[in-house]
Write an enzyme that holds these catalytic residues in place. Structure first.
Site, PDB file in Angstrom:
ATOM      1  N   SER A 147       0.801  -1.226   0.000  1.00  0.00           N
ATOM      2  CA  SER A 147       0.000   0.000   0.000  1.00  0.00           C
ATOM      3  C   SER A 147       0.838   1.283   0.000  1.00  0.00           C
ATOM      4  CB  SER A 147      -0.932  -0.076   1.212  1.00  0.00           C
ATOM      5  OG  SER A 147      -1.778   1.019   1.283  1.00  0.00           O
ATOM      6  N   ASP A 207      -3.332   6.270  -2.972  1.00  0.00           N
ATOM      7  CA  ASP A 207      -2.151   5.716  -2.313  1.00  0.00           C
ATOM      8  C   ASP A 207      -1.510   4.679  -3.250  1.00  0.00           C
ATOM      9  OD1 ASP A 207      -3.904   3.613  -2.037  1.00  0.00           O
ATOM     10  OD2 ASP A 207      -3.225   3.083  -0.027  1.00  0.00           O
ATOM     11  N   ASP A 259      -1.423   1.517  -3.662  1.00  0.00           N
ATOM     12  CA  ASP A 259      -2.153   0.402  -4.281  1.00  0.00           C
ATOM     13  C   ASP A 259      -3.579   0.824  -4.640  1.00  0.00           C
ATOM     14  OD1 ASP A 259      -3.010   0.495  -1.629  1.00  0.00           O
ATOM     15  OD2 ASP A 259      -3.321  -1.664  -1.494  1.00  0.00           O
ATOM     16  N   ASP A 283      -6.234   2.058  -3.056  1.00  0.00           N
ATOM     17  CA  ASP A 283      -7.479   1.805  -2.328  1.00  0.00           C
ATOM     18  C   ASP A 283      -7.860   2.991  -1.443  1.00  0.00           C
ATOM     19  OD1 ASP A 283      -5.610   1.401  -0.346  1.00  0.00           O
ATOM     20  OD2 ASP A 283      -6.301  -0.606   0.208  1.00  0.00           O
ATOM     21  N   GLU A 302     -12.734   5.822   6.293  1.00  0.00           N
ATOM     22  CA  GLU A 302     -11.778   6.272   7.289  1.00  0.00           C
ATOM     23  C   GLU A 302     -11.335   7.670   6.851  1.00  0.00           C
ATOM     24  OE1 GLU A 302      -9.463   2.736   9.247  1.00  0.00           O
ATOM     25  OE2 GLU A 302      -8.985   2.777   7.133  1.00  0.00           O
ATOM     26  N   ALA A 303     -10.913   8.470   7.829  1.00  0.00           N
ATOM     27  CA  ALA A 303     -10.485   9.828   7.499  1.00  0.00           C
ATOM     28  C   ALA A 303      -9.355   9.800   6.462  1.00  0.00           C
ATOM     29  CB  ALA A 303     -10.032  10.541   8.762  1.00  0.00           C
ATOM     30  N   ASN A 304      -8.561   8.717   6.453  1.00  0.00           N
ATOM     31  CA  ASN A 304      -7.431   8.632   5.528  1.00  0.00           C
ATOM     32  C   ASN A 304      -7.844   8.386   4.074  1.00  0.00           C
ATOM     33  OD1 ASN A 304      -8.010   5.867   5.307  1.00  0.00           O
ATOM     34  ND2 ASN A 304      -6.567   5.298   6.915  1.00  0.00           N
ATOM     35  N   SER A 329      -0.837   0.831  17.217  1.00  0.00           N
ATOM     36  CA  SER A 329      -0.961   0.659  15.763  1.00  0.00           C
ATOM     37  C   SER A 329      -1.146  -0.817  15.431  1.00  0.00           C
ATOM     38  CB  SER A 329       0.307   1.180  15.088  1.00  0.00           C
ATOM     39  OG  SER A 329       0.427   0.632  13.795  1.00  0.00           O
ATOM     40  N   ARG A 342      -0.259   5.217  18.586  1.00  0.00           N
ATOM     41  CA  ARG A 342      -0.686   6.467  17.941  1.00  0.00           C
ATOM     42  C   ARG A 342      -1.477   7.334  18.916  1.00  0.00           C
ATOM     43  NH1 ARG A 342       1.378   5.359  13.213  1.00  0.00           N
ATOM     44  NH2 ARG A 342       0.790   3.477  12.078  1.00  0.00           N
TER      45      ARG A 342
HETATM   46  C1  16G Z   1      -4.299  -0.441   7.361  1.00  0.00           C
HETATM   47  C2  16G Z   1      -5.781  -0.490   7.079  1.00  0.00           C
HETATM   48  C3  16G Z   1      -6.353   0.903   7.146  1.00  0.00           C
HETATM   49  C4  16G Z   1      -6.052   1.522   8.509  1.00  0.00           C
HETATM   50  C5  16G Z   1      -4.572   1.464   8.811  1.00  0.00           C
HETATM   51  C6  16G Z   1      -4.335   1.846  10.246  1.00  0.00           C
HETATM   52  C7  16G Z   1      -6.994  -1.965   5.581  1.00  0.00           C
HETATM   53  C8  16G Z   1      -7.141  -2.477   4.188  1.00  0.00           C
HETATM   54  N1  16G Z   1      -6.047  -1.042   5.765  1.00  0.00           N
HETATM   55  O1  16G Z   1      -3.633   0.284   6.382  1.00  0.00           O
HETATM   56  O2  16G Z   1      -7.728   0.805   6.956  1.00  0.00           O
HETATM   57  O3  16G Z   1      -6.457   2.859   8.542  1.00  0.00           O
HETATM   58  O4  16G Z   1      -4.120   0.129   8.632  1.00  0.00           O
HETATM   59  O5  16G Z   1      -3.005   1.686  10.572  1.00  0.00           O
HETATM   60  O6  16G Z   1      -7.696  -2.388   6.491  1.00  0.00           O
HETATM   61  P1  16G Z   1      -2.484   1.730  12.073  1.00  0.00           P
HETATM   62  O7  16G Z   1      -3.190   0.639  12.837  1.00  0.00           O
HETATM   63  O8  16G Z   1      -1.020   1.506  11.939  1.00  0.00           O
HETATM   64  O9  16G Z   1      -2.800   3.078  12.599  1.00  0.00           O
HETATM   65 MG    MG Z   2      -3.677   1.141   0.327  1.00  0.00          MG
END
Ligand code: 16G
Ligand code: MG
Length: 550
Positions: free
Chosen positions: A68, A284, A286, A288, A379-381, A506, A513
């Site tokens: 990703s 991003d 990949d 998504d 998600e906000a991202n 995380s 975080r």
């Molecule tokens: C992954 C998740 C994304 C989430 C992120 C949080 C999928 C496909 N991707 O990239 O949705 O926002 O993890 O990352 O589920 P973190 O747990 O390191 O904050």
């Molecule tokens: Mg991605």
């Protein structure tokens, strides 16, 4: 089946030994770490995909090789379940055990134990569809995967270099091909472009053409794929220019660009200068995730993130449902704790729509959204999509429009469903959704942005000795361990008007975080750094203490 039946597994496994010093874990989005260390893991994911397919009576399972938005040297792999959704959580433990089996014999032993506990019929021929992104380590990992598939005589389809959501779509298409009611589309790139392109053109027909959209493709797989989509659509309604579309040069993927960079740094990609009035978005690595942005007449940067996309989509769907005159067809919104507080208030107070919070990670949001008739989740991202559940489909089928306007609204709801990749969040499909709504409303990005003003927010990372001691509840908004830390966070939050902050481990990185929001930028930063400092001091901070806010 006897162990001797797995001689081929043991033999092929020998070509992909596990690095002794690494422990792998199937996290939020599969396995993810330095690409070169993942050969044994990806080989074994091939074996697991075969078993998962057999456990699902020979339906096709997907395997995607990607990391990703992570840096280029990372890579990863994840499994896709038959309807194109993320792997069922109860199998994640099998993935982790398999990846950590020390020897070839242990691999066979784990395989046998999964077969036994799941009661898998190994006489079923397994089917797997796989693909990869543009990372330099991906071909090597693909070869390891192919060994895993060959070891269990899998009937495999290689989709080559496609986006993650495209693979999810292909898997769903393959497994629904025989059902007239559920058939999702043709499981090919051309089929994908045709389905989404046609739905888009159906929805925007007759409206004025939009201005050009500049797409930052993060120098990833979204670049070639969105060019193909544009060729297929071939219309002034989709007038795009790809920026950061270099997938050949080493070191460029996600470097200073892409949706994660733009969202995290709240600025445009390093290589781009924004012209006021022009329209921009970033995928991003990949493809998504997607975020939009623009510069105002003073040159200031404005971000339209996943929350803004979610509220735009929810507003449009709510209005269409009302125009269609269908009773009791509810639109709801799923967010995570990272959703900007202003967006949540806007959904509740202005749109008057129900909203629920889910844990971070697509699988959690997806399952909450499935419970709603029309569930909008982002998600906000920038990762998200819209789901129409069986109740919504039934209501749409039963709709008896009383006027041409009602009939048009029902037809548009059907077309929107065809425009949206329901299997998973998809930058390209989401982009077409946003474009459709903006074209239909005749809105600029600035007009879209007017719905609400984001609260200042800050996301920080704290490295600690052991992030597994952090436990949360209430959709990750409240800490239950380490003991007493939540009280400290609460006391800090209470000092700032409209303050909000939470701490979570995380799921993808060895870190904790810290998120904070408050009425002003300086309050927000002060709150974020005080909470991060408290985490560092009270829960085994490692390395540098988060810099004090000055
Ligand atoms: C992954 C998740 C994304 C989430 C992120 C949080 C999928 C496909 N991707 O990239 O949705 O926002 O993890 O990352 O589920 P973190 O747990 O390191 O904050
Ligand atoms: Mg991605």
């Amino acid at each position: 089946m006897t162990t001797s039946a797995f001689t081929k597994v043991a033999e092929y496994s020998g070509k992909h030994p596990k690095p002794a010093d690494i422990t792998f874990a199937y996290g939020t989005a599969g396995f993810r770490t330095i690409g070169e260390t993942l050969e044994s893991t990806v080989f074994r994911v091939g074996l697991l995909a075969a078993l998962r397919s057999q456990s699902k009576q020979g339906q096709t399972i997907g395997v995607m090789i990607t990391a990703s938005h992570n840096e280029e040297r990372d890579n990863g792999v994840k499994l896709v379940d038959p309807m194109g959704e993320m792997l069922q959580q109860s199998w994640e433990g099998y993935c982790t055990s398999m990846a950590n089996a020390a020897t070839d014999d242990d691999v066979v032993a784990v395989l046998s134990s999964i077969i036994e506990s799941e009661g898998i019929d190994v006489s079923i021929r397994p089917k797997v569809a796989y693909a990869r992104d543009t990372r330099p380590s991906s071909p090597l990992l693909q070869a390891a995967l192919e060994d895993g598939l060959a070891a269990l005589d899998v009937e495999a389809i290689n989709y080559g270099i496609v986006t993650t959501p495209q693979l999810h779509y292909f898997v769903r298409c393959i497994n629904t091909a025989d059902s007239a009611a559920a058939a999702y589309g043709e499981p090919t790139e051309a089929g994908y472009n045709k389905k989404y392109g046609a739905a888009f053109l159906r929805l925007v027909e007759g409206k004025p053409h939009p201005s050009k959209l500049y797409i930052d493709a993060a120098n990833g797989v979204g670049a070639p794929q969105v060019r193909k989509l544009a060729e297929a659509i071939n219309s002034p309604y989709f007038n795009i220019e790809v920026c950061n579309g270099d997938t050949e040069s080493l070191g460029k993927l996600n470097m200073g660009c892409g949706a994660d960079y733009v969202k995290t740094n709240q600025r445009q990609p390093a290589s781009m200068t924004l012209t006021p009035g022009d329209r921009y978005c970033s995928f991003d690595g990949d493809a998504d995730r997607i975020v939009y942005y623009y510069a105002d007449e003073h040159g200031s940067f404005h971000l339209l993130d996943g929350d803004k996309i979610s509220t735009l989509a929810a507003t449009y769907l709510r209005d269409l449902v009302s125009a269609a005159g269908i009773e009791d067809l509810q639109v709801g919104v799923v967010q995570t704790a990272y959703a900007n507080g202003s967006s949540t208030s806007y959904i509740k107070d202005t749109l008057k729509l129900p909203t629920v919070f889910a844990k971070t990670g697509v699988k959690h949001l997806h399952h909450e959204a499935e419970k709603m008739h029309i569930g909008v989740y982002f998600e906000a991202n920038g990762h998200g999509t819209v789901l129409f559940n069986a109740g919504a489909i039934a209501k749409l089928r039963e709709a008896k429009p009383q006027s041409p306007a009602q009939a048009d609204a029902v037809e548009r709801l059907w077309a929107l469903r065809d425009l949206i990749n329901e299997s998973v969040g998809d930058a390209m499909s989401d982009m077409l959704l946003v474009e459709t709504i903006l074209i239909c409303k005749g809105w600029t990005l600035a007009q879209w942005d007017e719905a609400y003003t984001d609260m200042p927010s800050r996301l920080l990372k704290v490295v600690v000795n052991d992030r597994t001691i952090f436990k949360t509840t209430n959709a990750e908004q409240t800490l239950t361990a380490p003991k007493g830390l939540q009280d400290v966070v609460d006391a800090l939050v209470a000092k700032f008007p409209r303050g909000r902050s939470f701490v979570r481990p995380s799921g993808t990185e060895d870190a904790v975080r810290v998120y904070a929001e408050a009425a002003t930028r300086s309050d927000c930063d002060q709150l974020a750094y005080s909470v991060a400092g408290a985490v560092f001091d009270k829960a085994g901070g490692r390395g540098e203490r988060p810099a004090e806010f000055i």
